[in-house]
Design a protein around this motif. Structure first.
Motif, PDB file in Angstrom:
ATOM      1  N   ALA A 189      -5.042 -27.212 -53.150  1.00 60.69           N
ATOM      2  CA  ALA A 189      -5.876 -27.287 -54.181  1.00 60.69           C
ATOM      3  C   ALA A 189      -6.228 -25.761 -54.654  1.00 60.69           C
ATOM      4  O   ALA A 189      -6.095 -25.618 -55.922  1.00 60.69           O
ATOM      5  N   GLU A 190      -5.811 -24.837 -53.815  1.00 63.69           N
ATOM      6  CA  GLU A 190      -6.274 -23.297 -54.588  1.00 63.69           C
ATOM      7  C   GLU A 190      -4.837 -23.218 -55.400  1.00 63.69           C
ATOM      8  O   GLU A 190      -5.118 -22.646 -56.459  1.00 63.69           O
ATOM      9  N   GLU A 191      -3.928 -23.730 -55.056  1.00 64.57           N
ATOM     10  CA  GLU A 191      -2.632 -23.403 -55.764  1.00 64.57           C
ATOM     11  C   GLU A 191      -2.633 -23.922 -57.103  1.00 64.57           C
ATOM     12  O   GLU A 191      -2.373 -23.580 -58.071  1.00 64.57           O
ATOM     13  N   LEU A 192      -3.204 -25.410 -57.071  1.00 64.04           N
ATOM     14  CA  LEU A 192      -3.268 -26.068 -58.245  1.00 64.04           C
ATOM     15  C   LEU A 192      -4.131 -25.477 -59.361  1.00 64.04           C
ATOM     16  O   LEU A 192      -4.027 -25.589 -60.225  1.00 64.04           O
ATOM     17  N   ILE A 193      -5.326 -24.711 -58.773  1.00 65.45           N
ATOM     18  CA  ILE A 193      -6.351 -24.332 -59.603  1.00 65.45           C
ATOM     19  C   ILE A 193      -6.125 -22.924 -60.030  1.00 65.45           C
ATOM     20  O   ILE A 193      -6.465 -22.764 -61.255  1.00 65.45           O
ATOM     21  N   ILE A 194      -5.187 -22.181 -59.431  1.00 65.80           N
ATOM     22  CA  ILE A 194      -4.889 -20.730 -59.906  1.00 65.80           C
ATOM     23  C   ILE A 194      -3.606 -21.009 -60.776  1.00 65.80           C
ATOM     24  O   ILE A 194      -3.311 -19.978 -61.547  1.00 65.80           O
ATOM     25  N   LEU A 205       2.647 -30.503 -57.260  1.00 64.95           N
ATOM     26  CA  LEU A 205       2.559 -32.046 -56.967  1.00 64.95           C
ATOM     27  C   LEU A 205       4.050 -32.496 -56.403  1.00 64.95           C
ATOM     28  O   LEU A 205       3.632 -33.103 -55.427  1.00 64.95           O
ATOM     29  N   GLU A 206       5.037 -31.890 -57.067  1.00 67.15           N
ATOM     30  CA  GLU A 206       6.323 -32.235 -56.485  1.00 67.15           C
ATOM     31  C   GLU A 206       6.547 -31.483 -55.336  1.00 67.15           C
ATOM     32  O   GLU A 206       7.252 -32.120 -54.257  1.00 67.15           O
ATOM     33  N   GLN A 207       6.439 -30.423 -55.267  1.00 69.47           N
ATOM     34  CA  GLN A 207       6.628 -29.463 -54.186  1.00 69.47           C
ATOM     35  C   GLN A 207       5.823 -29.846 -52.771  1.00 69.47           C
ATOM     36  O   GLN A 207       6.369 -29.752 -51.591  1.00 69.47           O
ATOM     37  N   HIS A 208       4.474 -30.238 -53.050  1.00 74.50           N
ATOM     38  CA  HIS A 208       3.771 -30.516 -51.869  1.00 74.50           C
ATOM     39  C   HIS A 208       3.486 -32.133 -51.604  1.00 74.50           C
ATOM     40  O   HIS A 208       2.330 -32.477 -51.125  1.00 74.50           O
ATOM     41  N   TRP A 209       4.323 -32.888 -52.158  1.00 79.06           N
ATOM     42  CA  TRP A 209       3.964 -34.333 -52.090  1.00 79.06           C
ATOM     43  C   TRP A 209       3.886 -34.958 -50.624  1.00 79.06           C
ATOM     44  O   TRP A 209       3.096 -35.731 -50.610  1.00 79.06           O
ATOM     45  N   LYS A 210       4.694 -34.486 -49.988  1.00 81.83           N
ATOM     46  CA  LYS A 210       4.699 -34.900 -48.621  1.00 81.83           C
ATOM     47  C   LYS A 210       3.360 -34.740 -47.985  1.00 81.83           C
ATOM     48  O   LYS A 210       2.583 -35.519 -47.196  1.00 81.83           O
ATOM     49  N   SER A 211       2.775 -33.422 -48.083  1.00 82.98           N
ATOM     50  CA  SER A 211       1.605 -32.999 -47.322  1.00 82.98           C
ATOM     51  C   SER A 211       0.329 -33.804 -48.205  1.00 82.98           C
ATOM     52  O   SER A 211      -0.617 -34.152 -47.625  1.00 82.98           O
ATOM     53  N   ALA A 338       3.680 -40.848 -59.607  1.00 83.10           N
ATOM     54  CA  ALA A 338       3.081 -41.584 -58.725  1.00 83.10           C
ATOM     55  C   ALA A 338       2.147 -41.046 -57.708  1.00 83.10           C
ATOM     56  O   ALA A 338       1.054 -41.646 -57.380  1.00 83.10           O
ATOM     57  N   MET A 339       2.504 -39.668 -57.510  1.00 93.15           N
ATOM     58  CA  MET A 339       1.629 -38.852 -56.615  1.00 93.15           C
ATOM     59  C   MET A 339       0.133 -38.707 -57.385  1.00 93.15           C
ATOM     60  O   MET A 339      -0.886 -38.835 -56.731  1.00 93.15           O
ATOM     61  N   GLN A 340       0.333 -38.535 -58.516  1.00 91.50           N
ATOM     62  CA  GLN A 340      -1.067 -38.252 -59.283  1.00 91.50           C
ATOM     63  C   GLN A 340      -2.134 -39.564 -59.325  1.00 91.50           C
ATOM     64  O   GLN A 340      -3.017 -39.757 -59.194  1.00 91.50           O
TER      65      GLN A 340
END
Length: 362
Positions: A189-194, A205-211, A338-340
């Motif tokens: 979440a912090e990565e997305l925000i900054i 989202l692509e990079q972290h889709w599994k987690s 799809a992830m979103q």
């Protein structure tokens, strides 16, 4: 009253406090009540975002309102500048940010007392001087109440992010349509925000889709309300499809879930939270949502942007519920979208589970 029968400034100074209050016109009294009600309403709405019972905070506001009415009343007739100042403060960004932090309260107290001429006709009045002290006491009591409760302004996954500003969260969930309620985990979440652009957030989202998929499973597994139970298996099925490499199927099912949950939650009012065909509708309706509610549902605005195949609209690359439902294209159907969609379905379901459990508890 004849001129020679009017009260002198000295007599006004000695008059009982209640007598001075009674001199207010009905319109002035109503204006005072409205101003104080705004403060009380804000405190009550803020209390709804506390993770523990915060009746004490609201009680403080109600109790101090009575005091404020008696000591602040002369301000409406004698201090128009102070009245304007109160209105400015009540409607300032301090309140619009939806955060009632101790630093903000200190700032409000300073503004209330700063540069105020507590005099009427050259004579200092006890009531006006008393107002400053009483209002300062009021703010101090609110601060003390906030210290006694666990202040959960943000959902649990966002609380560990240091120096987080609400405007940053609003930009991600409302402007980019990426959910942040309950998911993903704090580090993601912090990565997305900054991240400084929507394209970089999509890359994350692509990079972290599994987690993120794991986070979604954990979030829906915690949904135990009777209302949300029928939806959980479908969310899990969509997650299974994603994990198995079937992003298109996951996106289609997640989009159906989104549409169903939006319909159940908002009914006919859903039109107030989605863009209209003319493009003139604004996000004003979202201003009435409480903090967690806003974070959970704000992605709706982007997900429901208008799209018409018959008008020849270009298929959007970002997630679109309408494009998912009304066209078939690799520009729309992909793992990122799809992830979103899955994140939005899971976060809405989690909030609705919380909301229904609160209703049941009441």
């Amino acid at each position: 009253m004849a001129d020679d029968e009017r009260e002198t400034p000295q007599e006004i100074e000695k008059a009982p406090e209640g007598a001075r209050v009674a001199q207010l016109t009905p319109e002035q009294q109503e204006e005072l009540r409205k101003s104080l009600a705004q403060v009380q309403q804000f405190l009550s709405r803020t209390a709804a975002s506390l993770s523990v019972n915060s009746e004490a905070l609201v009680a403080v506001a109600r109790a101090q309102q009575v005091v404020a009415e008696s000591v602040a009343a002369p301000l409406l007739s004698a201090q128009s500048a102070m009245q304007k100042q109160l209105s400015t403060i009540i409607n300032s960004d301090l309140f619009k940010t939806r955060a009632l932090l101790q630093a903000n309260l200190n700032g409000i107290a300073e503004q209330l007392i700063k540069n105020v001429d507590f005099r009427i006709g050259g004579m200092a009045t006890g009531a006006l001087s008393n107002f400053a002290g009483q209002y300062a006491d009021f703010l101090a009591n609110v601060q003390a109440s906030l210290v006694k409760v666990e202040f959960s302004f943000y959902p649990p996954n966002l609380r560990e992010i240091k120096n987080l500003k609400f405007e940053q969260v609003e930009s991600v969930v409302m402007v980019d349509g990426i959910p942040l309620y309950g998911i993903p985990r704090a580090s993601t979440a912090e990565e997305l925000i900054i991240a400084d652009s929507a394209s970089k957030r999509r890359m994350l989202l692509e990079q972290h889709w599994k987690s993120i998929s794991e986070d979604c499973r954990e979030l829906v597994a915690a949904c135990t309300a009777e209302f949300t139970a029928p939806y959980v298996p479908f969310v899990v099925a969509a997650l299974d499809a994603l994990d198995a490499g079937h992003a298109e199927a996951a996106q289609a099912l997640a989009s159906s879930l989104i549409d169903a949950l939006v319909g159940v939650r908002f009914g006919d009012d859903r039109k107030n939270y989605t863009p209209d065909r003319s493009g003139k509708r604004t996000t004003e309706a979202y201003d009435d949502l409480e903090i967690h509610e806003f974070i959970a549902f704000a992605p709706l605005w982007q997900a429901y942007q208008q799209f018409f195949v018959e008008k020849g609209d270009a298929v959007p690359e970002t997630y679109s519920r309408h494009a998912t439902a009304h066209t078939v294209s690799p520009r729309q159907y992909n793992r990122c979208n799809a992830m979103q969609a899955l994140m939005f379905a899971c976060s809405m379901l989690s909030y609705l589970d919380f909301e229904r459990s609160q209703i049941r508890a009441a």
